[in-house]
Design a protein around this motif. Structure first.
Motif, PDB file in Angstrom:
ATOM      1  N   SER A 118     -56.654  37.093   4.054  1.00  0.00           N
ATOM      2  CA  SER A 118     -55.740  37.295   2.790  1.00  0.00           C
ATOM      3  C   SER A 118     -55.173  35.997   2.426  1.00  0.00           C
ATOM      4  O   SER A 118     -55.024  35.828   1.180  1.00  0.00           O
ATOM      5  CB  SER A 118     -54.653  38.159   3.326  1.00  0.00           C
ATOM      6  OG  SER A 118     -53.910  37.705   4.383  1.00  0.00           O
ATOM      7  N   GLY A 119     -55.061  34.912   3.381  1.00  0.00           N
ATOM      8  CA  GLY A 119     -54.266  33.700   2.618  1.00  0.00           C
ATOM      9  C   GLY A 119     -55.283  32.752   2.635  1.00  0.00           C
ATOM     10  O   GLY A 119     -54.887  31.317   2.249  1.00  0.00           O
ATOM     11  N   VAL A 120     -56.801  32.721   2.455  1.00  0.00           N
ATOM     12  CA  VAL A 120     -57.639  31.738   2.540  1.00  0.00           C
ATOM     13  C   VAL A 120     -58.011  31.228   0.967  1.00  0.00           C
ATOM     14  O   VAL A 120     -58.046  30.288   0.971  1.00  0.00           O
ATOM     15  CB  VAL A 120     -58.906  32.254   3.253  1.00  0.00           C
ATOM     16  CG1 VAL A 120     -59.975  31.255   3.148  1.00  0.00           C
ATOM     17  CG2 VAL A 120     -58.700  32.340   4.763  1.00  0.00           C
ATOM     18  N   ALA A 121     -58.088  32.338   0.133  1.00  0.00           N
ATOM     19  CA  ALA A 121     -58.466  31.978  -0.990  1.00  0.00           C
ATOM     20  C   ALA A 121     -57.900  30.778  -1.883  1.00  0.00           C
ATOM     21  O   ALA A 121     -58.627  29.934  -2.462  1.00  0.00           O
ATOM     22  CB  ALA A 121     -58.596  33.273  -2.142  1.00  0.00           C
ATOM     23  N   ARG A 122     -56.543  30.567  -1.664  1.00  0.00           N
ATOM     24  CA  ARG A 122     -55.699  29.524  -2.418  1.00  0.00           C
ATOM     25  C   ARG A 122     -56.119  28.368  -1.873  1.00  0.00           C
ATOM     26  O   ARG A 122     -55.788  27.176  -2.479  1.00  0.00           O
ATOM     27  CB  ARG A 122     -54.270  29.648  -2.337  1.00  0.00           C
ATOM     28  CG  ARG A 122     -53.771  29.817  -0.892  1.00  0.00           C
ATOM     29  CD  ARG A 122     -52.278  29.700  -0.807  1.00  0.00           C
ATOM     30  NE  ARG A 122     -51.438  30.072   0.348  1.00  0.00           N
ATOM     31  CZ  ARG A 122     -51.529  30.916   1.075  1.00  0.00           C
ATOM     32  NH1 ARG A 122     -51.851  32.012   0.547  1.00  0.00           N
ATOM     33  NH2 ARG A 122     -50.701  30.981   2.299  1.00  0.00           N
ATOM     34  N   TRP A 123     -56.673  28.053  -0.581  1.00  0.00           N
ATOM     35  CA  TRP A 123     -57.118  26.896  -0.045  1.00  0.00           C
ATOM     36  C   TRP A 123     -58.356  26.288  -0.588  1.00  0.00           C
ATOM     37  O   TRP A 123     -58.696  25.319  -0.302  1.00  0.00           O
ATOM     38  CB  TRP A 123     -56.807  26.940   1.524  1.00  0.00           C
ATOM     39  CG  TRP A 123     -55.625  27.020   1.932  1.00  0.00           C
ATOM     40  CD1 TRP A 123     -54.686  28.247   2.595  1.00  0.00           C
ATOM     41  CD2 TRP A 123     -54.613  26.196   1.871  1.00  0.00           C
ATOM     42  NE1 TRP A 123     -53.609  28.219   2.648  1.00  0.00           N
ATOM     43  CE2 TRP A 123     -53.256  26.690   2.495  1.00  0.00           C
ATOM     44  CE3 TRP A 123     -54.661  24.917   1.559  1.00  0.00           C
ATOM     45  CZ2 TRP A 123     -52.162  26.066   2.472  1.00  0.00           C
ATOM     46  CZ3 TRP A 123     -53.337  24.064   1.567  1.00  0.00           C
ATOM     47  CH2 TRP A 123     -52.014  24.609   2.267  1.00  0.00           C
ATOM     48  N   VAL A 124     -59.362  27.114  -1.009  1.00  0.00           N
ATOM     49  CA  VAL A 124     -60.600  26.871  -1.396  1.00  0.00           C
ATOM     50  C   VAL A 124     -60.360  26.050  -2.578  1.00  0.00           C
ATOM     51  O   VAL A 124     -60.888  25.145  -2.634  1.00  0.00           O
ATOM     52  CB  VAL A 124     -61.299  28.057  -1.946  1.00  0.00           C
ATOM     53  CG1 VAL A 124     -62.697  27.627  -2.539  1.00  0.00           C
ATOM     54  CG2 VAL A 124     -61.615  29.039  -0.602  1.00  0.00           C
TER      55      VAL A 124
ATOM     56  N   HIS B 128     -64.385  39.931  -0.352  1.00  0.00           N
ATOM     57  CA  HIS B 128     -64.418  40.349  -1.946  1.00  0.00           C
ATOM     58  C   HIS B 128     -63.204  40.551  -2.174  1.00  0.00           C
ATOM     59  O   HIS B 128     -62.459  40.034  -3.408  1.00  0.00           O
ATOM     60  CB  HIS B 128     -65.547  41.023  -2.595  1.00  0.00           C
ATOM     61  CG  HIS B 128     -65.364  41.414  -3.773  1.00  0.00           C
ATOM     62  ND1 HIS B 128     -64.798  42.431  -4.476  1.00  0.00           N
ATOM     63  CD2 HIS B 128     -66.076  40.754  -4.699  1.00  0.00           C
ATOM     64  CE1 HIS B 128     -65.004  42.569  -5.699  1.00  0.00           C
ATOM     65  NE2 HIS B 128     -65.682  41.569  -5.975  1.00  0.00           N
ATOM     66  N   ASP B 129     -62.384  41.609  -1.453  1.00  0.00           N
ATOM     67  CA  ASP B 129     -61.146  41.987  -2.012  1.00  0.00           C
ATOM     68  C   ASP B 129     -59.895  40.995  -1.777  1.00  0.00           C
ATOM     69  O   ASP B 129     -58.993  40.862  -2.543  1.00  0.00           O
ATOM     70  CB  ASP B 129     -60.607  43.217  -1.122  1.00  0.00           C
ATOM     71  CG  ASP B 129     -61.573  44.448  -1.092  1.00  0.00           C
ATOM     72  OD1 ASP B 129     -62.105  44.431  -2.329  1.00  0.00           O
ATOM     73  OD2 ASP B 129     -61.507  45.168  -0.371  1.00  0.00           O
ATOM     74  N   CYS B 130     -60.232  40.111  -1.035  1.00  0.00           N
ATOM     75  CA  CYS B 130     -59.472  38.955  -0.884  1.00  0.00           C
ATOM     76  C   CYS B 130     -59.881  37.689  -1.719  1.00  0.00           C
ATOM     77  O   CYS B 130     -58.889  36.532  -1.705  1.00  0.00           O
ATOM     78  CB  CYS B 130     -59.301  38.466   0.662  1.00  0.00           C
ATOM     79  SG  CYS B 130     -58.773  39.461   1.803  1.00  0.00           S
ATOM     80  N   GLY B 131     -60.702  37.862  -2.787  1.00  0.00           N
ATOM     81  CA  GLY B 131     -60.953  36.663  -3.529  1.00  0.00           C
ATOM     82  C   GLY B 131     -62.063  35.626  -3.125  1.00  0.00           C
ATOM     83  O   GLY B 131     -61.909  34.502  -3.765  1.00  0.00           O
ATOM     84  N   LEU B 132     -62.682  36.050  -1.884  1.00  0.00           N
ATOM     85  CA  LEU B 132     -63.499  35.080  -1.377  1.00  0.00           C
ATOM     86  C   LEU B 132     -65.107  35.366  -1.827  1.00  0.00           C
ATOM     87  O   LEU B 132     -65.290  36.486  -1.832  1.00  0.00           O
ATOM     88  CB  LEU B 132     -63.252  34.883   0.185  1.00  0.00           C
ATOM     89  CG  LEU B 132     -62.142  34.602   0.658  1.00  0.00           C
ATOM     90  CD1 LEU B 132     -61.693  34.908   1.936  1.00  0.00           C
ATOM     91  CD2 LEU B 132     -61.612  33.165   0.156  1.00  0.00           C
TER      92      LEU B 132
END
Length: 313
Positions: free
Chosen positions: A49-55, A96-100
């Motif tokens: 859940s917290g990974v996408a912003r770090w991409v 996908h739900d987590c924006g990844l």
């Protein structure tokens, strides 16, 4: 045969350095063990859940149009759970739900042997442990005992030691105080074969992503595309599966890994290993020159090309 013929044949016998396509950054979105799958979709959602912003953070490079590829590592080396056909759709749905978007899916066993090529052995052969100051080289080699350190270990217990002062371990190049690390590279199992450690396989994984593993100059890490349903057995899945047909290259000038905090200790060991790996100078120069040609600055030291974020779970 004259001297000219001998020179020609010797030059022709030298391994040809095979070039690879490179992204600017390879972002690892996660590293999951089979027990994480066993815990279900909510467990995966908590982890991702917290990974996408770090991409987005990792994608910021010197390049005007950054090429960024994403990868995900699944442990099929130390344990197995269910089948790819059952658990991978769950992983991809949660991602996908987590924006990844996962470009490449890697099996951890591939870090040991990739399509028949013993990657772990190739990397082990390039280990050059730094000798502690004042030693005479009598300590067994890392390839013999399966342990690699960043300094001088405490001397083994003996009758002489009991009569003298205890000596602490010492980190080579320590600043003020030592942070001594002793890493297990492998252990032996019943059949005499080696069981590579998680830390060593993770070091191989970083070198794979940096495009630095060659076999006689030949590039050996090649992802394979997959379309359709996933197989019923893990060893039927490619070593590295390309899920996105439009993905940027798997190898990259830099790596960035977003991992749970439980991997902090493992990655400290990874950096200890990478600091004592001697890669082919011609390959290192080749990659740096290519990066420079793209206005991409990369450090000379391998460990400085590797970045992390560790998230609490």
């Amino acid at each position: 045969m004259n001297r000219a013929d001998a020179t020609f044949r010797e030059a022709a016998a030298e391994p040809r350095l095979e070039s690879e396509r490179f992204s600017h950054v390879s972002v690892e979105l996660g590293h999951i063990y089979m027990e994480d799958f066993a815990a279900g979709a909510e467990r995966l959602r908590t982890m991702l859940s917290g990974v996408a912003r770090w991409v987005e953070v990792a994608s910021q490079t010197d390049a005007a149009k950054p090429r960024v590829s994403t990868s995900f590592m699944i442990d099929d080396y130390f344990s197995l759970y269910s089948t790819p056909a059952k658990v991978l759709p769950m992983l991809l749905d949660v991602a996908h739900d987590c924006g990844l978007s996962i470009d490449y899916l890697a099996r951890e066993s591939a870090c040991a042997v990739f399509d028949g090529v013993p990657l772990a052995e190739l990397v082990e052969a390039r280990l050059i442990p730094v000798p502690p100051v004042g030693t005479n080289g009598s300590r067994p080699l890392a390839t013999e005992i399966g342990w690699l350190s960043n300094g001088e270990r405490t001397p083994a217990d003996s009758e002489a030691m009991r009569r003298s002062a205890w000596k602490p371990p010492v980190e080579i190049g320590a600043r003020n105080h030592s942070v001594f690390v002793d890493v297990e590279l492998w252990s032996k199992v019943k059949d005499g074969k080696r069981k590579w450690s998680c830390a060593f396989l993770a070091a191989v994984w970083q070198l794979m992503r940096l495009g630095l593993i060659r076999d006689q100059g030949r590039a050996v890490v090649h992802p394979r595309p997959w379309d359709g349903d996933f197989p019923a057995a893990w060893d039927e899945l490619p070593a590295i599966t390309q899920l996105n047909p439009r993905a940027k290259p798997f190898a990259a000038y830099r790596t960035f890994s977003v991992l749970p905090s439980r991997f902090l200790q493992v990655e400290l060991a990874v950096r200890t290993i990478l600091s004592q790996v001697a890669m082919d100078p011609a390959l290192l120069d080749h990659i740096i020159n290519r990066a420079t040609g793209e206005d991409m600055r990369i450090p000379a030291e391998l460990i400085d090309r590797v970045g992390y974020v560790f998230l609490t779970e």
